[in-house]
Write a protein that holds these residues in place. Structure first.
Motif, PDB file in Angstrom:
ATOM      1  N   GLU A 185       0.834  -1.213   0.000  1.00 44.36           N
ATOM      2  CA  GLU A 185       0.000   0.000   0.000  1.00 44.36           C
ATOM      3  C   GLU A 185       0.868   1.263   0.000  1.00 44.36           C
ATOM      4  OE1 GLU A 185      -2.949  -0.431   3.085  1.00 44.36           O
ATOM      5  OE2 GLU A 185      -4.141  -1.799   1.854  1.00 44.36           O
ATOM      6  N   LYS A 186       2.144   1.119   0.418  1.00 44.69           N
ATOM      7  CA  LYS A 186       3.065   2.261   0.343  1.00 44.69           C
ATOM      8  C   LYS A 186       3.351   2.603  -1.127  1.00 44.69           C
ATOM      9  CE  LYS A 186       5.501   0.904   4.568  1.00 44.69           C
ATOM     10  NZ  LYS A 186       6.774   0.363   5.072  1.00 44.69           N
ATOM     11  N   PRO A 189      -0.897   3.455  -2.822  1.00 44.57           N
ATOM     12  CA  PRO A 189      -1.851   3.920  -1.811  1.00 44.57           C
ATOM     13  C   PRO A 189      -3.273   4.005  -2.351  1.00 44.57           C
ATOM     14  CG  PRO A 189      -0.323   5.678  -2.462  1.00 44.57           C
ATOM     15  CD  PRO A 189       0.174   4.416  -3.083  1.00 44.57           C
TER      16      PRO A 189
END
Length: 200
Positions: A185-186, A189
């Motif tokens: 998710e980094k 996002p």
């Protein structure tokens, strides 16, 4: 062509022909496992040779309590984890000397065009990020995930390779997936957000 047990017995007696047969049978699969850990073709090839030298040198001590393939995978996993530990300690010791070159320790070891042999062309960019995220997992989570999700081994066989119960492997895979989701998710996002908004 000899069956695996006869082949290993012949290797234990010093047969290079039997070792060659074992190599042809397992080299591709073992290489795929090794490159999943090393992310570098040169390192994976070096470890592949190391795995088969170890098979040749230790065949006489094999107890036949597990299958030959399980034993070979176990050697490959142990070599890979040892390699990563050594690489990480070198990276830590070299951190001060390489401060003036940003990420130099990283660039030396990871081929920028790393592509896993089992990944389709259109998925390569995602796969590169996935393997980077896999690097953040603990040894056990990483191994459980790579063996079952990347190499496609049955949970039972992965459990034997890791000397764990199938239930423990299942739990490790679940934790690995949760940690990978968080890590990825980094990079993406917006994917995490869209999924979260649709689930409300």
């Amino acid at each position: 062509m000899m069956d695996e047990n006869s082949c290993l017995q012949a290797i234990a007696q010093g047969s290079e022909e039997a070792l060659e047969q074992m190599y042809h049978q397992y080299a591709d699969r073992v290489y795929n496992t090794l490159i999943s850990y090393t992310k570098n073709a040169e390192d994976a090839e070096e470890l592949l040779q190391d795995v088969f030298v170890t098979i040749y040198n230790t065949a006489s001590g094999f107890q036949y309590q597990s299958s030959v393939s399980t034993w070979i995978y176990r050697i490959a996993v142990n070599k890979s984890l040892d390699f990563l530990r050594k690489k990480n300690s070198q990276k830590r010791s070299g951190i001060f000397t390489s401060l003036y070159v940003k990420d130099s320790a990283e660039l030396k070891h990871e081929s920028a065009d790393f592509v896993h042999p089992g990944v389709q062309l259109e998925n390569q960019e995602d796969a590169r990020l996935l393997f980077r995220a896999i690097d953040t997992l603990s040894d056990n989570q990483k191994t459980a995930y790579l063996l079952t999700q990347v190499e496609g081994l049955p949970q039972k066989e992965a459990a034997e390779i890791m000397n764990q119960s199938p239930k423990a492997v299942e739990s490790l895979v679940q934790r690995a997936k949760a940690n990978l989701k968080q890590e990825l998710e980094k990079y993406f996002p917006e994917r995490g957000k869209s999924k979260n908004s649709t689930s409300k």
